[in-house]
Design a protein around this motif. Structure first.
Motif, mmCIF file in Angstrom:
data_model
loop_
_atom_site.group_PDB
_atom_site.id
_atom_site.type_symbol
_atom_site.label_atom_id
_atom_site.label_comp_id
_atom_site.label_asym_id
_atom_site.label_seq_id
_atom_site.Cartn_x
_atom_site.Cartn_y
_atom_site.Cartn_z
ATOM 1 N N VAL A 46 32.422 59.257 -11.777
ATOM 2 C CA VAL A 46 33.151 58.075 -12.243
ATOM 3 C C VAL A 46 34.573 58.445 -12.640
ATOM 4 O O VAL A 46 35.515 57.683 -12.433
ATOM 5 N N LYS A 47 34.716 59.644 -13.193
ATOM 6 C CA LYS A 47 36.066 60.101 -13.571
ATOM 7 C C LYS A 47 36.957 60.160 -12.340
ATOM 8 O O LYS A 47 38.127 59.785 -12.381
ATOM 9 N N LYS A 48 36.373 60.619 -11.241
ATOM 10 C CA LYS A 48 37.175 60.726 -10.016
ATOM 11 C C LYS A 48 37.351 59.377 -9.331
ATOM 12 O O LYS A 48 38.282 59.177 -8.551
ATOM 13 N N ASN A 49 36.432 58.476 -9.581
ATOM 14 C CA ASN A 49 36.483 57.154 -8.925
ATOM 15 C C ASN A 49 36.326 56.041 -9.953
ATOM 16 O O ASN A 49 35.303 55.350 -9.976
ATOM 17 N N PRO A 50 37.315 55.846 -10.797
ATOM 18 C CA PRO A 50 37.183 54.880 -11.901
ATOM 19 C C PRO A 50 36.926 53.439 -11.449
ATOM 20 O O PRO A 50 36.390 52.647 -12.214
ATOM 21 N N SER A 51 37.244 53.118 -10.212
ATOM 22 C CA SER A 51 37.037 51.728 -9.790
ATOM 23 C C SER A 51 35.565 51.352 -9.743
ATOM 24 O O SER A 51 35.210 50.182 -9.719
ATOM 25 N N ILE A 52 34.691 52.337 -9.756
ATOM 26 C CA ILE A 52 33.255 52.051 -9.715
ATOM 27 C C ILE A 52 32.807 51.247 -10.911
ATOM 28 O O ILE A 52 31.932 50.396 -10.818
ATOM 29 N N ILE A 53 33.408 51.529 -12.081
ATOM 30 C CA ILE A 53 32.959 50.803 -13.269
ATOM 31 C C ILE A 53 33.824 49.588 -13.570
ATOM 32 O O ILE A 53 33.799 49.035 -14.658
#
Lengths: 250, 185
Positions: free
Chosen positions: A216-223
């Motif tokens: 999630v840190k690398k892909n914040p758009s997930i949350i």
């Protein structure tokens, strides 16, 4: 209003006789208690806005506004002060789609709404009570700590504590189904594999809490879905709470 | 025959112009177009024409899943059913290449008087008709889930939200219908 009247009359009549004033106040208070009892007859699962406000990111007025929304949702079919699954599903699907989903009896179509319902139904008793509703929504508040938003409960379909390859595959298929699209199994595998490559750093076929946090840190758009900016404007969206408000926010 | 005066004509009238300050519309912070802006700033400054050899930004399985209606609680707060909330809209495209999508967007934008700028798989559409409130500007970006599956995202920039959400023949909605595969409800 009654409080003010009591104040005025007691001031005038009992200005010089303190003990009588105390007696008068006592009597008025008891009488008022009788009137207030009516308000307290709330439905089961109700928790006072003041309590909920102190435990969540919402102000008392916002919790009252949420109660308005809750009442609307919980009374649509059965008026028992609780949100049942079918009401919850109705929120996501337009009436026709909902009927279709039921008719198809396909779990895939409701897979995500199911997960969302589980997120709210903290006690896992099949219904969402007002307290659960407010507390769960608090996590979606823009000011809620990110750590709260990162919980992978949503995607952990089989509730094994982590996300397995099969679960991810099921979810991708469900999403495609929702959009009336179908891809060959090869392509779905490709999509899932690519993501697992990035997320499953321990290479054990599943994404655990630790790996999920890193991902999630690398892909914040997930949350992104875990934040609802509408929650900042609750009192505008549901202004009728003002009629029954226990408290005036400053 | 008496006719109603148009807004454009009012704006030209002397008596109206006295002491009139055209309103400045704040850009809502809902959409972050920094990355798109950055790209176009470079583009304009260096006048580099790049070959579109790069692939569109990859989108992973979780980002794909998060597009599900069942995970979007925004529906809770729709007082009226604003079916086409186009502040940000996403659509999936199957069996179409990214370049074909870009072509579709350009084709749709042409007759609607949008000025289109694109770099790789990000595009900016400028509505030159400043009749109503501000310019209606739109940023689009194409993401790749798999070679045969792409996602198009439309984000709104300056402009009147009301205009954005209005009737079917509104230019932006027409564009969206073209390449978002979104059915108007």
């Amino acid at each position: 209003m009654v409080k003010e009247l009591a104040q005025k009359s007691s001031d005038r009549l009992f200005a010089r006789i303190p003990s009588l004033r105390i007696l008068f106040c006592l009597v008025m208070h008891t009488l008022m208690g009788c009137f207030c009892l009516k308000k307290l007859r709330h439905k089961p699962g109700y928790e006072a806005p003041i309590n909920l406000a102190s435990e969540t990111l919402f102000t008392v007025n916002e919790v009252e506004a949420l109660y308005d929304l809750f009442k609307k949702l919980s009374s649509s079919i059965i008026d028992d002060g609780l949100i049942h699954k079918f009401t919850f599903f109705e929120m996501f699907f337009k009436q026709e789609e909902f009927q279709l989903a039921l008719f198809k009896n396909s779990n895939k179509q409701n897979l995500f709404a199911d997960r969302m319902f589980d997120l709210f139904d903290v006690k896992h008793n099949g219904v969402i009570e007002f307290g659960e509703f407010v507390r769960s929504l608090s996590v979606f508040h823009p000011n809620a700590p990110e750590a709260d938003k990162i919980a992978c409960i949503l995607y952990d379909i089989r509730q094994t504590g982590c996300i397995e390859v099969e679960e991810l595959k099921d979810m991708v298929m469900a999403l495609l189904c929702e959009n009336n699209m179908s891809l060959s199994e090869d392509v779905v595998d490709l999509i899932v594999e690519k993501t697992m490559m990035e997320a499953d750093t321990k290479r054990d076929g599943k994404i655990d809490d630790e790996e999920w946090k890193e991902f999630v840190k690398k892909n914040p758009s997930i949350i992104k879905i875990m934040t609802l900016s509408d929650l900042m404007e609750l009192t505008l969206a549901f202004p009728s709470f003002v009629m029954n408000s226990e408290v005036r926010d400053l | 025959m008496l006719q109603h005066i148009t807004i454009a004509e009012i704006l030209k009238e002397e008596w109206f112009k006295k002491g009139y300050k055209p309103p400045v519309f704040e850009e809502k912070d809902d959409t972050n177009l920094d990355d798109v802006e950055a790209i176009f700033k470079d583009y304009e400054e260096h006048h580099v024409t790049e070959q579109r050899e790069e692939q569109p930004t990859a989108m992973n399985a979780f980002e794909l899943i998060s597009m599900s209606k069942g995970l979007n609680l925004g529906n809770l707060f729709d007082a009226e059913e604003v079916c086409m909330d186009l502040r940000e809209k996403q659509g999936l495209h199957l069996n179409v290449t990214a370049n074909e999508i870009i072509h579709k967007i350009k084709e749709a934008a042409k007759p609607l008087e949008f000025d289109v700028h694109n770099k790789n798989y990000k595009m900016r559409l400028y509505n030159l008709k400043a009749e109503r409130k501000g310019n209606l500007n739109v940023a689009t970006e194409i993401f790749q889930v798999a070679p045969s599956l792409h996602m198009v995202e439309i984000r709104k920039a300056k402009g009147d939200t009301l205009e954005f959400n209005t009737v079917p023949h509104d230019s932006l909605i027409t564009i969206s219908l073209h390449f978002l595969n979104v059915s108007y409800c």
